[in-house]
Design a protein around this motif. Sequence first.
Motif, PDB file in Angstrom:
ATOM      1  N   VAL A 162       0.855  -1.183   0.000  1.00 21.14           N
ATOM      2  CA  VAL A 162       0.000   0.000   0.000  1.00 21.14           C
ATOM      3  C   VAL A 162       0.890   1.232   0.000  1.00 21.14           C
ATOM      4  CG1 VAL A 162      -1.765   1.296   1.253  1.00 21.14           C
ATOM      5  CG2 VAL A 162      -1.827  -1.211   1.246  1.00 21.14           C
ATOM      6  N   SER A 163       0.686   2.117  -0.962  1.00 17.38           N
ATOM      7  CA  SER A 163       1.478   3.348  -1.070  1.00 17.38           C
ATOM      8  C   SER A 163       2.970   3.056  -0.941  1.00 17.38           C
ATOM      9  CB  SER A 163       1.043   4.349   0.003  1.00 17.38           C
ATOM     10  OG  SER A 163      -0.339   4.620  -0.078  1.00 17.38           O
ATOM     11  N   PRO A 164       3.493   2.100  -1.710  1.00 17.94           N
ATOM     12  CA  PRO A 164       4.887   1.692  -1.522  1.00 17.94           C
ATOM     13  C   PRO A 164       5.860   2.813  -1.850  1.00 17.94           C
ATOM     14  CG  PRO A 164       4.020   0.784  -3.562  1.00 17.94           C
ATOM     15  CD  PRO A 164       2.854   1.396  -2.841  1.00 17.94           C
ATOM     16  N   ALA A 165       6.911   2.933  -1.045  1.00 22.64           N
ATOM     17  CA  ALA A 165       7.911   3.992  -1.219  1.00 22.64           C
ATOM     18  C   ALA A 165       8.886   3.601  -2.323  1.00 22.64           C
ATOM     19  CB  ALA A 165       8.644   4.241   0.092  1.00 22.64           C
ATOM     20  N   LEU A 166       8.387   3.596  -3.557  1.00 22.41           N
ATOM     21  CA  LEU A 166       9.194   3.252  -4.714  1.00 22.41           C
ATOM     22  C   LEU A 166       9.692   4.545  -5.347  1.00 22.41           C
ATOM     23  CD1 LEU A 166       6.968   0.384  -6.130  1.00 22.41           C
ATOM     24  CD2 LEU A 166       9.094   0.181  -4.815  1.00 22.41           C
TER      25      LEU A 166
ATOM     26  N   LEU B  94       0.913 -10.569  -6.687  1.00 21.44           N
ATOM     27  CA  LEU B  94       1.109  -9.242  -6.119  1.00 21.44           C
ATOM     28  C   LEU B  94      -0.194  -8.452  -6.111  1.00 21.44           C
ATOM     29  CD1 LEU B  94       4.349  -8.206  -8.066  1.00 21.44           C
ATOM     30  CD2 LEU B  94       4.234  -9.157  -5.753  1.00 21.44           C
ATOM     31  N   GLY B  95      -0.378  -7.644  -5.062  1.00 22.79           N
ATOM     32  CA  GLY B  95      -1.444  -6.662  -5.003  1.00 22.79           C
ATOM     33  C   GLY B  95      -0.839  -5.309  -4.682  1.00 22.79           C
ATOM     34  N   VAL B  96      -1.250  -4.265  -5.397  1.00 24.17           N
ATOM     35  CA  VAL B  96      -0.673  -2.930  -5.229  1.00 24.17           C
ATOM     36  C   VAL B  96      -1.800  -1.909  -5.118  1.00 24.17           C
ATOM     37  CG1 VAL B  96       0.848  -1.175  -6.222  1.00 24.17           C
ATOM     38  CG2 VAL B  96       1.333  -3.612  -6.621  1.00 24.17           C
ATOM     39  N   TRP B  97      -1.721  -1.062  -4.084  1.00 26.85           N
ATOM     40  CA  TRP B  97      -2.700   0.006  -3.875  1.00 26.85           C
ATOM     41  C   TRP B  97      -1.956   1.326  -3.678  1.00 26.85           C
ATOM     42  CZ3 TRP B  97      -3.351  -4.932  -2.491  1.00 26.85           C
ATOM     43  CH2 TRP B  97      -4.615  -5.533  -2.661  1.00 26.85           C
ATOM     44  N   CYS B  98      -2.372   2.362  -4.390  1.00 29.26           N
ATOM     45  CA  CYS B  98      -1.763   3.683  -4.203  1.00 29.26           C
ATOM     46  C   CYS B  98      -2.734   4.742  -4.709  1.00 29.26           C
ATOM     47  CB  CYS B  98      -0.436   3.770  -4.956  1.00 29.26           C
ATOM     48  SG  CYS B  98       0.553   5.239  -4.544  1.00 29.26           S
ATOM     49  N   GLY B  99      -2.970   5.771  -3.912  1.00 30.16           N
ATOM     50  CA  GLY B  99      -3.883   6.841  -4.292  1.00 30.16           C
ATOM     51  C   GLY B  99      -3.266   7.783  -5.320  1.00 30.16           C
ATOM     52  N   THR B 100      -4.121   8.428  -6.096  1.00 33.40           N
ATOM     53  CA  THR B 100      -3.630   9.277  -7.177  1.00 33.40           C
ATOM     54  C   THR B 100      -2.911  10.521  -6.681  1.00 33.40           C
ATOM     55  OG1 THR B 100      -5.784  10.383  -7.296  1.00 33.40           O
ATOM     56  CG2 THR B 100      -5.430   8.501  -8.764  1.00 33.40           C
ATOM     57  N   ARG B 101      -3.148  10.918  -5.421  1.00 33.64           N
ATOM     58  CA  ARG B 101      -2.470  12.098  -4.887  1.00 33.64           C
ATOM     59  C   ARG B 101      -1.297  11.726  -3.982  1.00 33.64           C
ATOM     60  NH1 ARG B 101      -7.984  13.594  -4.516  1.00 33.64           N
ATOM     61  NH2 ARG B 101      -8.051  13.138  -2.281  1.00 33.64           N
ATOM     62  N   ASP B 102      -0.940  10.468  -3.984  1.00 36.95           N
ATOM     63  CA  ASP B 102       0.198   9.992  -3.194  1.00 36.95           C
ATOM     64  C   ASP B 102       1.501  10.461  -3.828  1.00 36.95           C
ATOM     65  OD1 ASP B 102       2.338   8.074  -2.221  1.00 36.95           O
ATOM     66  OD2 ASP B 102       0.613   7.293  -1.109  1.00 36.95           O
TER      67      ASP B 102
ATOM     68  N   LYS C 107      -5.779   4.217  -9.528  1.00 39.59           N
ATOM     69  CA  LYS C 107      -6.587   5.275 -10.132  1.00 39.59           C
ATOM     70  C   LYS C 107      -7.594   5.871  -9.153  1.00 39.59           C
ATOM     71  CE  LYS C 107      -6.206   3.374 -14.794  1.00 39.59           C
ATOM     72  NZ  LYS C 107      -6.939   2.886 -15.994  1.00 39.59           N
ATOM     73  N   THR C 108      -7.502   5.482  -7.898  1.00 39.58           N
ATOM     74  CA  THR C 108      -8.420   5.968  -6.884  1.00 39.58           C
ATOM     75  C   THR C 108      -7.863   7.210  -6.202  1.00 39.58           C
ATOM     76  OG1 THR C 108      -9.174   3.722  -6.465  1.00 39.58           O
ATOM     77  CG2 THR C 108      -9.620   5.341  -4.752  1.00 39.58           C
ATOM     78  N   PRO C 109      -8.676   8.266  -6.019  1.00 42.58           N
ATOM     79  CA  PRO C 109      -8.191   9.439  -5.289  1.00 42.58           C
ATOM     80  C   PRO C 109      -7.738   9.057  -3.885  1.00 42.58           C
ATOM     81  CG  PRO C 109     -10.264   9.934  -6.390  1.00 42.58           C
ATOM     82  CD  PRO C 109     -10.062   8.456  -6.513  1.00 42.58           C
ATOM     83  N   GLY C 110      -6.667   9.673  -3.447  1.00 43.01           N
ATOM     84  CA  GLY C 110      -6.161   9.404  -2.108  1.00 43.01           C
ATOM     85  C   GLY C 110      -4.731   9.860  -1.967  1.00 43.01           C
TER      86      GLY C 110
END
Length: 288
Positions: free
Chosen positions: A187-191, A227-235, A256-259
């Motif tokens: 979730v919101s990985p620091a890549l 793999l599962g990856v989640w990240c908000g568009t404003r991250d 593609k989700t706002p967050g």
Amino acid sequence: MPDRRTLLTSGLVGAGALGLGLSSDSGGAVMPPQPVPLAKQTNVSVETVHSQARNREVDLVTMYPSGVPRAGLPVCLLLHGRFGDARRSSGGVPAWLSSSVKAGKVPPFAILAVDGGGNSYWHQRSGDDPMWMLLDEVPRWLGERGLGGRDGQPFAVAGISMGGFGALLYTRRRNELDSPVNATAVVSPALITSWPEMARRRAFLDEAEWSAIDPMRHIAALEDVPLGVWCGTRDRFISGTRKFVRKAKPEVASVKTPGGHNSRYYRFALPEVVDFIGGYAPDTADHG
């Protein structure tokens, strides 16, 4: 669970492919309730143990689904973010785990959070090696507590922010040990995509050390682990995450989700992470 090839060829890659579907962090979405303090939850165990790998005491926070026997439960690791710790990364998770198990969405499993250091990126530094702790000490600690099956190995790993970086590194190391995890979720990985940006975090001695373990440069080392990856568009890490998704082609990619990079977004993503990971949990009949 559908395999990666099925999802790719059907064009269903994304959160909706497995019925996960983050809707929004604002309009129309129902905000999950605020987490209950860990001390007030009977399905949470908080312990302090000595880690030889880290040369210090660390907290273990073990979260169980309510109302099921705990003996022999398979375990998923949950790795915290930068300047976080095991306790602060666990808010809300015990309730979401219990809810999914009770609803029959996933089989019973436990989730373990452990202190990995505030700015470690879960790799070895002078006198402190959280990755050694995960690979060598955690299975022993789990085995002593009757968790994780006969070998005590976690079946999966999840991570938030810096913990997402660590989860991908852990997945690679488990592959190198011929003991792959069943699934990995971040979730919101620091890549981070440039050395100057990473250098400001003062987590690595030099660019060569970072390059040697940067998940973005070693995607092939993840092999076929789901793999599962989640990240908000404003991250702030959305650019690197989207680049990772294009190259790694994960089973689930919600980008593609706002967050933003904050707990509000995490409270939307983590219940879905629980369901994703639970889809790869071993049958408890095989553990214990």
